[in-house]
Design a protein around this motif. Sequence first.
Motif, mmCIF file in Angstrom:
data_model
loop_
_atom_site.group_PDB
_atom_site.id
_atom_site.type_symbol
_atom_site.label_atom_id
_atom_site.label_comp_id
_atom_site.label_asym_id
_atom_site.label_seq_id
_atom_site.Cartn_x
_atom_site.Cartn_y
_atom_site.Cartn_z
ATOM 1 N N LYS A 185 11.403 -15.181 -11.323
ATOM 2 C CA LYS A 185 11.340 -13.740 -11.523
ATOM 3 C C LYS A 185 11.604 -13.009 -10.211
ATOM 4 N N HIS A 186 11.765 -11.684 -10.320
ATOM 5 C CA HIS A 186 12.099 -10.885 -9.149
ATOM 6 C C HIS A 186 10.858 -10.615 -8.304
ATOM 7 N N GLU A 187 11.089 -10.090 -7.099
ATOM 8 C CA GLU A 187 9.985 -9.731 -6.224
ATOM 9 C C GLU A 187 9.306 -8.455 -6.724
ATOM 10 N N HIS A 188 8.023 -8.351 -6.432
ATOM 11 C CA HIS A 188 7.247 -7.181 -6.821
ATOM 12 C C HIS A 188 6.858 -6.381 -5.576
ATOM 13 N N ASP A 189 6.843 -5.064 -5.722
ATOM 14 C CA ASP A 189 6.390 -4.181 -4.648
ATOM 15 C C ASP A 189 4.874 -4.036 -4.734
ATOM 16 N N GLY A 198 -12.854 12.890 4.692
ATOM 17 C CA GLY A 198 -13.012 13.955 3.716
ATOM 18 C C GLY A 198 -14.363 13.886 3.030
ATOM 19 N N PRO A 199 -14.603 14.802 2.092
ATOM 20 C CA PRO A 199 -15.917 14.880 1.441
ATOM 21 C C PRO A 199 -16.187 13.740 0.468
ATOM 22 N N ARG A 200 -15.155 13.054 0.011
ATOM 23 C CA ARG A 200 -15.342 12.008 -0.988
ATOM 24 C C ARG A 200 -15.692 10.685 -0.322
ATOM 25 N N ASP A 201 -16.324 9.809 -1.102
ATOM 26 C CA ASP A 201 -16.658 8.482 -0.598
ATOM 27 C C ASP A 201 -15.377 7.671 -0.387
ATOM 28 N N PRO A 202 -15.428 6.635 0.486
ATOM 29 C CA PRO A 202 -14.233 5.809 0.729
ATOM 30 C C PRO A 202 -13.701 5.192 -0.560
ATOM 31 N N GLU A 203 -12.368 5.132 -0.654
ATOM 32 C CA GLU A 203 -11.711 4.580 -1.831
ATOM 33 C C GLU A 203 -10.556 3.684 -1.403
ATOM 34 N N MET A 204 -10.124 2.826 -2.328
ATOM 35 C CA MET A 204 -8.967 1.976 -2.084
ATOM 36 C C MET A 204 -8.174 1.826 -3.373
ATOM 37 N N TRP A 205 -6.844 1.851 -3.238
ATOM 38 C CA TRP A 205 -5.953 1.680 -4.375
ATOM 39 C C TRP A 205 -5.018 0.507 -4.100
ATOM 40 N N ILE A 206 -4.797 -0.329 -5.099
ATOM 41 C CA ILE A 206 -3.835 -1.423 -5.003
ATOM 42 C C ILE A 206 -2.841 -1.254 -6.142
ATOM 43 N N SER A 207 -1.572 -1.048 -5.780
ATOM 44 C CA SER A 207 -0.520 -0.804 -6.767
ATOM 45 C C SER A 207 0.489 -1.939 -6.746
ATOM 46 N N ILE A 208 1.006 -2.273 -7.912
ATOM 47 C CA ILE A 208 2.080 -3.255 -8.037
ATOM 48 C C ILE A 208 3.196 -2.612 -8.844
ATOM 49 N N ASP A 209 4.381 -2.552 -8.253
ATOM 50 C CA ASP A 209 5.552 -1.937 -8.884
ATOM 51 C C ASP A 209 5.275 -0.497 -9.302
ATOM 52 N N GLY A 210 4.575 0.236 -8.434
ATOM 53 C CA GLY A 210 4.341 1.652 -8.669
ATOM 54 C C GLY A 210 3.212 1.974 -9.622
ATOM 55 N N ILE A 211 2.543 0.966 -10.154
ATOM 56 C CA ILE A 211 1.438 1.180 -11.091
ATOM 57 C C ILE A 211 0.129 0.811 -10.402
ATOM 58 N N THR A 228 -9.100 -9.566 -11.956
ATOM 59 C CA THR A 228 -7.887 -10.162 -12.498
ATOM 60 C C THR A 228 -7.115 -9.111 -13.282
ATOM 61 N N VAL A 229 -5.838 -8.963 -12.958
ATOM 62 C CA VAL A 229 -4.975 -8.014 -13.651
ATOM 63 C C VAL A 229 -3.829 -8.787 -14.290
ATOM 64 N N MET A 230 -3.197 -8.190 -15.285
ATOM 65 C CA MET A 230 -2.071 -8.822 -15.965
ATOM 66 C C MET A 230 -0.773 -8.213 -15.458
ATOM 67 N N LEU A 231 0.140 -9.076 -15.043
ATOM 68 C CA LEU A 231 1.439 -8.651 -14.548
ATOM 69 C C LEU A 231 2.508 -9.426 -15.309
ATOM 70 N N SER A 232 3.239 -8.730 -16.173
ATOM 71 C CA SER A 232 4.257 -9.372 -17.014
ATOM 72 C C SER A 232 3.654 -10.542 -17.788
ATOM 73 N N ARG A 233 2.484 -10.300 -18.375
ATOM 74 C CA ARG A 233 1.758 -11.290 -19.176
ATOM 75 C C ARG A 233 1.259 -12.474 -18.358
ATOM 76 N N GLN A 234 1.228 -12.310 -17.056
ATOM 77 C CA GLN A 234 0.751 -13.365 -16.170
ATOM 78 C C GLN A 234 -0.502 -12.881 -15.450
ATOM 79 N N PRO A 235 -1.602 -13.657 -15.494
ATOM 80 C CA PRO A 235 -2.814 -13.232 -14.787
ATOM 81 C C PRO A 235 -2.649 -13.345 -13.276
#
Length: 268
Positions: A185-189, A198-211, A228-235
């Motif tokens: 399969k192709h590479e993923h971003d 800022g006023p909010r508590d610390p946060e973190m985001w992890i995105s794969i292919d813009g999602i 565990t997340v699903m990526l193209s039906r793969q855990p």
Amino acid sequence: MSFQYPLRNFSMGASLSSTPEKIPDDFLTSTTPQNTVTCVYRAYVAGYWRNLTVFWCKNHSNHTLNLIITNLEGEVCYNCRVDLKPWFFWSKKGSKSFELGGCQVDLHWDFRSAKFSGSPEPASDYYVAVVSDEEIVLLLGDYKKKACKRANARPPLVEAILYLKKEHVYHKKTFSTRAKFDEKKHEHDIIVESSTRGPRDPEMWISIDGIIMIHVRNLQWKFRGNQTVMLSRQPVQVSWDVHDWLFTAPWHRPWLVHVQTRGFGIGR
């Protein structure tokens, strides 16, 4: 920031845990912040399966490539360094020959036109080739035809397998990389972003292919975790450890994001 993703496990007498990547001694003893990319491949070199660690490193004064070849037990068989930022009388194109198990092995490289995009590892217009028994057993970069012509060797019968990639990046709140979780399969971003001000508590985001696959709120309480997340039906398992990044002195603020999939065995 430290980011790593084991890509493969093997059924050839050694596992990832028993054959960790080898790191050059000068990096381990350095006190200067350095951006690094470590890639560990398994390839058939000089009659045996071996681990090839490709270590890219860049700081304010140096930019280097280290190649470390070990057997499956982790014993170092060969180690060399190539300067990507050489002095004016050195060339960014060259080759080295060495003996491994009674066989000649050749290393060829060409960084004269290499382009970079913020990483110590080139993004395009280069090649690195390791040749054994007139076969290119490891080929990096997009100048594949030039590498084959320069090395006067045939393409690999069995391509080297990348099974671990680790990246260390300093002074960034947003980190991006690309990874292939399946050879077919192709590479993923992959993008890791954080917010601690800022006023909010610390946060973190992890995105794969813009999602956005993972959003961690209240990071000061959830500084370690996995999901565990699903990526193209793969855990795909994602784990993180940002404790030191949140609670230690600014100079020593590493944090780890670890992404992996299920491995499989290979043979030759």
